[in-house]
Design an enzyme around this catalytic site. Structure first.
Site, mmCIF file in Angstrom:
data_model
loop_
_atom_site.group_PDB
_atom_site.id
_atom_site.type_symbol
_atom_site.label_atom_id
_atom_site.label_comp_id
_atom_site.label_asym_id
_atom_site.label_seq_id
_atom_site.Cartn_x
_atom_site.Cartn_y
_atom_site.Cartn_z
ATOM 1 N N PRO A 43 0.831 -1.207 0.000
ATOM 2 C CG PRO A 43 -0.841 -1.574 1.572
ATOM 3 C CD PRO A 43 0.489 -2.107 1.111
ATOM 4 C CB CYS A 44 1.072 3.838 -2.468
ATOM 5 S SG CYS A 44 -0.631 4.264 -2.802
ATOM 6 C CD GLN A 45 -2.410 3.446 2.339
ATOM 7 O OE1 GLN A 45 -1.493 2.697 2.062
ATOM 8 N NE2 GLN A 45 -3.668 3.077 2.350
#
Ligand SMILES: C[S@@+](CC[C@H](N)C(=O)[O-])C[C@H]1O[C@@H](n2cnc3c(N)ncnc32)[C@H](O)[C@@H]1O
Length: 350
Positions: A84-86
């Site tokens: 996930p790119c958060q």
């Protein structure tokens, strides 16, 4: 070539995995079957898992990665992680550390936890280009250091899917890890396809779509009033690649910055099928078992299979070339016959 075993973390609907396995067609081009088998896949989004499981013989497990014991995972040669790119939080310390308290940033450490125990020969991680500059450029060096201290040499590069025959400008950083020096030295990221193989939006958009995909006249009038000032209404030139599509596509509006199409003065969103084609999914990839909103989300989150197919060709070249090299060096080592830590690594290639 013997099949190499793959573990796919954060498998989503399977964009990365489709590219790794290959054996699909896209815009009349055939992408060959690759010598990999996925022995384990996991994602905690049940809708993405549902799509995944419609499209692969093996199944993805719907589970939070935090609940998966690294010791319970099957052995594998390649670990995949489009995590996930958060953003990552940095804890102000000397030296600075990635914030363990940040639940999302923490997911990166789930990969590290598994790498340290399973020690696959390779891994490929994928993330947004912004990872390189996240937290005032402090997060990426920490990520690299964590991976290196897990026993890997690394190469990383930003790749744009448009350079690989995908009708979309999508820049993502790929981090490839190697346990072995020979593999590390032999690896080169794939080169762009030639200009005649590039694709643009008109190669994938549909001629006629349901009225429900068009924005109302009221929404268009509102958008046009502020368009100049707010740079909104990002209508796409169909002679060009599409701007990046994201999981936000499910909620696209004329007030967002998401790409839309203008057709004879009317504006519309892409259909899920068009979004899937913009992401280079083959036509026979099934999304329709979940709602359109869930489809948009899974599609927007995915790595374009065609881009991933090209990345994996680079790894296949390494595997092939080092098989030859290692069998040559094995003869030499056997003659000298000394205890050498490299020997065991080289045996492993044969
Ligand atoms: C960028 S997407 C991966 C897309 C996928 N690699 C592909 O190509 O289709 C990240 C994925 O991580 C999953 N995810 C987020 N948190 C998770 C967790 N705690 N455990 C397992 N999966 C998680 C999300 O559901 C999402 O599908």
């Amino acid at each position: 070539m013997e099949l190499m075993k793959v573990c796919s973390l954060f498998s989503g609907c399977g964009g990365i995995d489709k590219g790794v396995i290959g054996d699909f067609s896209y815009l009349e081009k055939k992408f060959a079957r690759n010598p990999f088998e996925i022995v384990y896949a996991v994602d905690n989004d049940k809708y993405a898992v549902d799509i995944y499981n419609q499209n692969f013989k093996h199944k993805s497990v719907c589970e939070d990665i935090k609940n998966i014991s690294e010791y319970a995972l099957p052995d594998h040669d390649l670990l995949l992680g489009g995590f996930p790119c958060q953003s990552f939080s940095i804890v102000a310390q000397n030296p600075p550390r990635l914030g363990y308290k940040d639940e999302r940033g923490k997911l990166f450490f789930e990969i590290v936890r598994i790498l340290k125990v399973k020690k696959p020969r390779f891994f490929i991680l994928e993330n947004v280009k912004g990872l390189l500059s996240a937290n005032k450029k402090m997060a990426f060096p920490i990520i690299i250091k964590e991976l290196e201290s897990s026993g890997y040499k690394l190469k990383y590069k930003v790749l744009n899917s448009f350079d690989f025959g995908v009708p979309q400008k999508r820049e993502r950083v790929f981090i490839v890890g190697f346990r072995d020096r020979l593999d590390f030295e032999a690896f080169e990221f794939p080169k762009s396809v030639c200009d005649t193989e590039r694709k643009v939006l008109k190669d994938v958009i549909l001629q006629s779509v349901d009225d429900k995909y068009f924005f109302s006249e009221k929404a268009v009038a509102g958008m046009l009033r502020v368009k100049e000032k707010m740079n909104k209404g990002r209508s796409q030139n169909i002679e060009q690649p599409c701007n990046t599509i994201s999981a936000h596509l499910a909620k696209v509006s004329l007030n967002s910055t998401d790409p839309v199409l203008e057709e004879n003065g009317r504006y519309r969103r892409f259909t899920p099928l068009e979004a899937a084609k913009i992401q280079s999914f083959p036509d026979n990839f099934v999304f329709s078992t979940v709602s359109e909103n869930r489809q948009y989300r899974a599609i927007g989150n995915a790595v374009p299979p065609v881009l991933m197919w090209h990345v994996i060709q680079s790894l296949i070249s390494v595997i092939k070339s080092n098989k030859i090299k290692s069998s040559r060096s094995l003869k030499k080592i056997t003659r000298n016959s000394t205890a050498n830590s490299e020997v065991s690594v080289q045996y492993a290639f044969i």
